[in-house]
Design a protein around this motif. Structure first.
Motif, PDB file in Angstrom:
ATOM      1  N   GLN A  76       0.831  -1.209   0.000  1.00  0.00           N
ATOM      2  CA  GLN A  76       0.000   0.000   0.000  1.00  0.00           C
ATOM      3  C   GLN A  76       0.860   1.251   0.000  1.00  0.00           C
ATOM      4  OE1 GLN A  76      -3.335  -0.139  -0.529  1.00  0.00           O
ATOM      5  NE2 GLN A  76      -2.986   2.051  -0.885  1.00  0.00           N
ATOM      6  N   LYS A  77       1.922   1.203   0.800  1.00  0.00           N
ATOM      7  CA  LYS A  77       2.821   2.364   0.877  1.00  0.00           C
ATOM      8  C   LYS A  77       3.478   2.626  -0.486  1.00  0.00           C
ATOM      9  CE  LYS A  77       6.082   4.237   4.150  1.00  0.00           C
ATOM     10  NZ  LYS A  77       7.172   3.923   5.055  1.00  0.00           N
ATOM     11  N   ALA A  78       3.922   1.545  -1.112  1.00  0.00           N
ATOM     12  CA  ALA A  78       4.560   1.689  -2.438  1.00  0.00           C
ATOM     13  C   ALA A  78       3.573   2.293  -3.434  1.00  0.00           C
ATOM     14  CB  ALA A  78       5.055   0.331  -2.927  1.00  0.00           C
ATOM     15  N   LEU A  79       2.332   1.811  -3.383  1.00  0.00           N
ATOM     16  CA  LEU A  79       1.305   2.342  -4.296  1.00  0.00           C
ATOM     17  C   LEU A  79       0.983   3.803  -3.976  1.00  0.00           C
ATOM     18  CD1 LEU A  79      -1.135  -0.696  -4.500  1.00  0.00           C
ATOM     19  CD2 LEU A  79       0.027   0.379  -6.445  1.00  0.00           C
ATOM     20  N   ASP A  80       0.925   4.107  -2.683  1.00  0.00           N
ATOM     21  CA  ASP A  80       0.597   5.495  -2.289  1.00  0.00           C
ATOM     22  C   ASP A  80       1.637   6.472  -2.825  1.00  0.00           C
ATOM     23  OD1 ASP A  80      -1.682   4.750  -1.011  1.00  0.00           O
ATOM     24  OD2 ASP A  80      -0.830   4.746   1.014  1.00  0.00           O
ATOM     25  N   VAL A  81       2.928   6.121  -2.649  1.00  0.00           N
ATOM     26  CA  VAL A  81       4.002   7.055  -3.037  1.00  0.00           C
ATOM     27  C   VAL A  81       4.230   7.032  -4.556  1.00  0.00           C
ATOM     28  CG1 VAL A  81       6.436   7.682  -2.717  1.00  0.00           C
ATOM     29  CG2 VAL A  81       5.136   6.722  -0.794  1.00  0.00           C
ATOM     30  N   ASN A  82       4.318   5.826  -5.116  1.00  0.00           N
ATOM     31  CA  ASN A  82       4.741   5.701  -6.528  1.00  0.00           C
ATOM     32  C   ASN A  82       3.591   5.861  -7.519  1.00  0.00           C
ATOM     33  OD1 ASN A  82       7.276   5.192  -5.591  1.00  0.00           O
ATOM     34  ND2 ASN A  82       7.169   2.973  -5.824  1.00  0.00           N
ATOM     35  N   ALA A  83       2.362   5.741  -7.035  1.00  0.00           N
ATOM     36  CA  ALA A  83       1.234   5.846  -7.969  1.00  0.00           C
ATOM     37  C   ALA A  83       0.250   6.946  -7.561  1.00  0.00           C
ATOM     38  CB  ALA A  83       0.526   4.491  -8.070  1.00  0.00           C
ATOM     39  N   HIS A  84      -0.381   6.813  -6.386  1.00  0.00           N
ATOM     40  CA  HIS A  84      -1.456   7.760  -6.051  1.00  0.00           C
ATOM     41  C   HIS A  84      -0.925   9.185  -5.869  1.00  0.00           C
ATOM     42  CE1 HIS A  84      -3.164   3.765  -4.537  1.00  0.00           C
ATOM     43  NE2 HIS A  84      -3.584   3.993  -5.767  1.00  0.00           N
ATOM     44  N   ALA A  85       0.225   9.305  -5.202  1.00  0.00           N
ATOM     45  CA  ALA A  85       0.803  10.656  -5.013  1.00  0.00           C
ATOM     46  C   ALA A  85       1.253  11.238  -6.351  1.00  0.00           C
ATOM     47  CB  ALA A  85       1.994  10.586  -4.051  1.00  0.00           C
TER      48      ALA A  85
END
Ligand SMILES: NC(=O)c1ccc[n+]([C@@H]2O[C@H](COP(=O)([O-])OP(=O)(O)OC[C@H]3O[C@@H](n4cnc5c(N)ncnc54)[C@H](OP(=O)(O)O)[C@@H]3O)[C@@H](O)[C@H]2O)c1
Length: 286
Positions: A76-85
């Motif tokens: 989730q953290k990887a997705l939050d930083v690398n995609a959603h942000a």
């Protein structure tokens, strides 16, 4: 008027390299360097406020979740930083007419190809980090037209921790190393990449799109370690091993075709050994 540039993730190795290099451009560019503690790119309110306040011409996104193995469990953290942000950065870039220069990765590919990957080749990441970076790319293309997505590979620099520095330090301490031969790619220097980014900005280049930036040539992690060991006259300290188990799978082949960058740049990119030597010389003097 000076060009206004935001650099996110400025405490990472690429961010620090850009900062180091920025002194050559202070007459023409106003930089705002923000490290994670000053700007968490996942905080959409803070990002929006910043864009509104500063009216940036460019945002260079050096912020990323880059721990490839940890991304398998902290998905989730990887997705939050690398995609959603990244999506949120793209939305703000659109709203405030800022050009986004975003750095992506060779790990968007599965490694099944046997010749250097073109920008137009089909992506198929085989680990969570690659998936999250690819989603970030997709969001940018959906939300923005004035972007440069620069995929690069095997980054290293004189800053922070990276393969080149780690191997250099271990060999200097006379450690014996066993390094894998199974993955082929191209080590790429943060300094060379920073030069390309400054080229885009200072020329106000508008050839937006996706680019593959790497040094020229290819090697394995073993080949890279061997090169460093030869530089230090310690080649007997490095032995090859086929593979080593890791949490995340990595593409066996991730060499990037950098011809599109060379055309834009109008000059050949450096050979990987020459750029590695620049950093080794610097580390030797430290
Ligand atoms: N390193 C490679 O081999 C490689 C290869 C291909 C592509 N790339 C790409 O190249 C780019 C630069 O990589 P790098 O090697 O410079 O990575 P890095 O040294 O790990 O730097 C990334 C920086 O982003 C920061 N960061 C993490 N989460 C953040 C957040 N939510 N908000 C703001 N900042 C945050 C990190 O801080 P913390 O460390 O405190 O979390 C770190 O300072 C990345 O996009 C990466 O995906 C890297």
């Amino acid at each position: 008027m000076k060009i206004r540039v935001l650099v996110t993730g400025s405490n990472g190795q690429l961010g620090k390299t850009i900062k180091d290099f920025s002194n050559d451009f202070t007459n023409t560019i106003d930089f705002v360097f923000l490290e994670k503690s000053k700007l968490d790119i996942t905080n959409s309110k803070v990002v929006e406020h910043l864009f509104k306040e500063h009216n940036f011409d460019y945002c260079i996104n050096c912020a990323a979740f880059t721990n490839v193995d940890l991304a398998e469990t902290e998905t989730q953290k990887a997705l939050d930083v690398n995609a959603h942000a990244v999506k949120n950065l793209a939305v703000n870039c659109k709203q405030y007419n800022t050009t986004l220069i975003h750095v992506s990765t060779d790990y968007v590919f599965d490694g099944s190809k046997e010749s250097p990957y073109l920008e137009s080749d089909i992506t198929n990441p085989i680990n969570t980090y690659g998936e999250s970076k690819l989603l970030g790319e997709t969001y940018i293309r959906e939300h923005l037209s004035n972007y440069f997505i620069i995929r690069t590979s095997w980054l290293y620099s004189k800053f922070n921790n990276n393969f080149v520095k780690t191997i250099f330090n271990k060999l200097k301490a006379n450690e014996k190393l066993t390094i894998i031969t199974s993955q082929k790619g191209t080590p790429s220097s943060c300094r060379d990449l920073s030069e390309f980014i400054f080229f885009i900005i200072s020329k106000k280049n508008t050839s937006y799109g996706t680019y593959h930036f790497s040094a020229t040539g290819e090697t394995t992690w073993y080949g890279l370690a061997l090169h460093i060991s030869k530089y230090l006259n310690k080649s007997s300290n490095v032995k090859p091993i086929q593979n080593y188990p890791t949490k995340a799978q990595r593409p066996l082949y991730s060499v990037l075709n950098n011809k599109k960058v060379e055309q834009l740049y109008n000059k050949p990119l450096k050979k990987w050994k020459d750029s590695v030597d620049d950093v080794l010389e610097h580390l030797t003097k430290e």
